[in-house]
Design an enzyme around this catalytic site. Structure first.
Site, PDB file in Angstrom:
ATOM      1  CG  ASN A  83      -1.614  -0.772   1.268  1.00 38.81           C
ATOM      2  OD1 ASN A  83      -2.195  -1.619  -0.094  1.00 38.81           O
ATOM      3  ND2 ASN A  83      -2.767  -1.335   2.189  1.00 38.81           N
ATOM      4  CE1 TYR A  99      -2.759   1.041  -7.365  1.00 34.33           C
ATOM      5  CE2 TYR A  99      -3.251   2.396  -5.594  1.00 34.33           C
ATOM      6  CZ  TYR A  99      -3.725   2.257  -6.262  1.00 34.33           C
ATOM      7  OH  TYR A  99      -4.811   2.463  -7.923  1.00 34.33           O
ATOM      8  CD  GLU A 123     -15.074  -3.130   2.999  1.00 36.59           C
ATOM      9  OE1 GLU A 123     -13.904  -2.845   1.987  1.00 36.59           O
ATOM     10  OE2 GLU A 123     -16.309  -2.388   2.283  1.00 36.59           O
ATOM     11  CB  CYS A 138      13.460 -32.429   8.197  1.00 32.42           C
ATOM     12  SG  CYS A 138      13.082 -31.698   6.011  1.00 32.42           S
ATOM     13  CB  CYS A 185      13.957 -28.484   5.246  1.00 33.75           C
ATOM     14  SG  CYS A 185      12.419 -28.128   6.809  1.00 33.75           S
ATOM     15  CE  LYS A 241     -10.673   3.372   2.492  1.00 33.60           C
ATOM     16  NZ  LYS A 241     -10.298   1.769   1.374  1.00 33.60           N
ATOM     17  CB  CYS A 294      10.426 -27.928   2.860  1.00 32.73           C
ATOM     18  SG  CYS A 294      11.361 -29.971   3.991  1.00 32.73           S
TER      19      CYS A 294
END
Length: 655
Positions: free
Chosen positions: A30, A33, A157, A383, A380, A102, A402
């Site tokens: 955001n 943007y 919303e 493991c 990983c 909002k 993984c």
């Protein structure tokens, strides 16, 4: 030069809008943007030039899904915005206003008539939206009936709470960046089961009706009396609006819902209606966006953590900084693409902020000191097994996984799949319960589920469990032993083997489990399995890999001794859909849902896939004239599109 920059900004912002609104994913924050949008607005004002397609003049998204279209009675415009409380005071002047959250979700219009919910429509492009009535009926708090019998519309919303988002995202590859993305995807599904599972909520914020109200807060009180939940609001004046904004801001850490700011609107309805609107913004309301507090710090390290699904997420660790009243020292980088895009090196100066004042994010790498020195893990962290980078399409980000199916972090996912509805269908075993059983040492693999009686004392003492819950669980496990072989094969979680594929496999080998195992582990498996319609190298290879492992073979054989495999009745005569491939899209009316239609097709020898390809025989869609991507693809390939009625008429011996 400015005109060239305007064109660049329009292309970048429209691409971000398309991803956000149509594809339910984010390609920029955001913060990024808003900065680009503000730059575009400034350049358009300086030059006096506004090009067609500019996001400063467009609202919402274009309708592209297979949902039915619905025309709005009046345009649904977006809101102009500000980050200054002084601008809010100037906006109000001598008028009273309503200041409310909002909420960061998907705007929806509900229509009631005769005391019943008649229709629900998304905002869409502001003029035409998508009909989501089937989904609105399963929102957790939408009244299906109300006391008032007249006709009225309300806007609100659709949202998913932060707690529900965290729980769902943990189980689903961590693929959702925020609750808004998850909610939008759920609300716009053709199958309402998804919206129900996502626990979607609805909060009303405005009313349109022929009833006489002088004030908007009176409308909200009336809506509350009808059974609707209302977004929290306060009546404000120019003198106290700044202090009220501050009070809302203090509440953010404890708020259960994600918000991206506040909305201020005039309380007086007549005054609001007298103001009209611009081509994009109503003049009676304005959005207040939180001014992101950005802090500069130094990157120390990037840690990698394996989730329950095998997804390995990078997390930035940096020198602690205070943001929005709390100390922050780590922020998710989400995926490999974002990590690479930031070009991070240990010791780089970075900026950090809280998205929606809640979620820590890395905004920018100020150093850009050269090629990043942070290697993508080859093993990983849980493991030690091998990892691989996956990318579903060119538009999707690269993510690290993984590939070890026995990874401890993935056991919960594997067991959750094993007990799911289309697999063994064992009730009472949520992911949280499975985690408790694993941590308690009671289960390590799916065979242990059938031996839980020896842990009766431990289970009845677990949080949320008692004797009744234990008894129900054991009864559910016992009932699950009566299972069809395809459901069991699907439950094993073999890569590329869904339920439809498992059905084809079992049918080919006449539901003989041992023959399946022998054929799949054999060196000549490709030659054998390629005879099954729809089986390519990927499916065959996955089956071969699974059944070639001694441990898997042993568990498969032991499970067959425990389970009571139900053999289906022998098919009588020729199957009418043998060799045909179908794709189903859109709503169905003659069947409970698309899954029931799929079962009918498969029982008649046909196959159902998700994508329209050259191998598709028919596309089933009741909206045969829609402009959906599947309809377009079918038309390009010359594939016949059937409505349900046409399908049932063409294959009249199916039901």
């Amino acid at each position: 030069m400015k005109l060239k920059r305007i064109k660049e900004l329009i292309a970048v912002l429209n691409n971000a809008n398309r991803a956000y609104y149509q594809e339910d994913r984010e390609i920029m924050s955001n913060l990024e943007y808003d900065a680009l949008y503000d730059e575009l607005s400034r350049l358009e004002e300086e030059t006096g030039v506004t090009l067609a397609g500019s996001p400063t003049r467009r609202v919402g998204y274009e309708v592209v899904s297979g949902l039915k279209k619905a025309q709005h009675d009046a345009p649904m415009l977006s809101l102009d915005k500000t980050k200054e409380t002084e601008a809010l005071a100037a906006f109000l002047g001598e008028h009273d206003g309503l200041l409310s959250w909002k909420l960061d979700g998907l705007t929806v219009v509900l229509r009631y008539d005769g005391g019943e919910l008649q229709q629900a429509v998304t905002r869409g492009n502001g003029t035409v939206g998508e009909d989501i009535t089937h989904n609105a009926k399963v929102f957790r708090n939408v009244p299906l009936t109300v006391p008032h019998k007249g006709k009225f519309d309300l806007r609100g919303e659709a949202v998913i709470s932060i707690a529900d988002f965290d729980a769902i995202n943990e189980l689903e590859d961590g693929k959702y960046k925020n609750p808004r993305n998850l909610c939008s995807g759920a609300v716009r599904q053709l199958n309402s089961e998804t919206a129900a599972k996502r626990r979607v909520l609805f909060f009303a914020f405005s009313l349109k009706s022929e009833m006489a109200f002088e004030k908007k807060h009176e409308q909200l009180k009336w809506l509350a009396a009808q059974g609707f939940e209302i977004a929290e609001y306060e009546i404000v004046t120019a003198e106290n609006v700044a202090q009220t904004v501050a009070r809302f801001k203090e509440k953010i850490p404890a708020e259960p819902l994600m918000s991206d700011g506040l909305v201020l609107t005039y309380d007086d309805i007549a005054h609001s209606e007298s103001l009209g609107a611009t081509s994009k913004f109503p003049r009676d309301s304005v959005a207040f966006k939180w001014a992101d507090e950005i802090a500069e710090t130094v990157l120390k390290e990037v840690e990698w953590g394996t989730s329950r699904t095998g997804l390995i997420n990078p997390v930035a660790i940096f020198e602690p900084v205070d943001i929005e009243g709390t100390q922050v020292s780590r922020a998710s980088l989400h995926n490999v693409s974002i990590l690479r895009g930031l070009d991070l090196r240990r010791g780089d100066s970075i900026t950090v902020y809280k998205a929606n004042m809640i979620i820590p994010q890395v905004a920018e790498n100020l150093s850009r000191s050269g090629a990043g020195d942070l290697e993508i893990p080859a093993t990983c962290p849980v493991c030690g097994g091998e990892t691989e980078i996956r990318q579903s399409s060119a538009e999707d980000p690269e993510t690290l996984y993984c590939v070890n199916p026995n990874c401890g972090a993935q056991k919960i996912r594997a067991l959750s799949h094993f007990v799911s509805r289309d697999a063994l269908n064992i009730g009472g075993l949520s992911a949280q319960t499975l985690e408790k059983l694993i941590v308690g040492g009671m289960i390590t693999d799916f065979l242990d589920l059938f031996c839980l009686e020896k842990f009766q004392n431990e289970i009845t003492q677990m949080e949320g469990f008692g004797q009744k819950s234990y008894d129900n669980l054991i009864a559910s496990i016992e009932a699950a032993k009566d299972v069809q072989l395809p459901n069991f094969v699907y439950a094993l979680g073999i890569r590329h083997v869904g339920l439809a594929t498992a059905k084809l496999l079992c049918k080919f080998f006449k539901h003989d489990a041992l023959k399946i195992a022998d054929a799949c582990k054999d060196e000549n498996y490709l030659e054998t399995l390629s005879e099954i319609k729809g089986f390519g190298e990927a499916i065959s290879h996955s089956l071969h890999v699974y059944f070639s492992q001694e441990k898997n073979l042993d568990m498969f054989a032991r499970a067959l001794e425990i389970l009571r495999i139900q053999t289906p009745a022998e098919e009588q005569g020729e199957q009418p859909l043998d060799g045909l491939v179908f794709v189903i899209t859109g709503d169905v009316t003659h069947f409970k849902n698309r899954k029931e239609l799929q079962t009918v097709i498969e029982n008649a020898g046909g196959r159902v896939t998700n994508s329209v390809t050259a191998k598709t025989s028919f596309l089933i869609n009741n909206d045969a004239l829609s402009s959906s991507s599947k309809n377009k693809k079918a038309a390009q390939l010359g594939i016949e599109i059937l409505t349900e009625d046409e399908f049932l008429s063409k294959f009249s011996n199916l039901r």
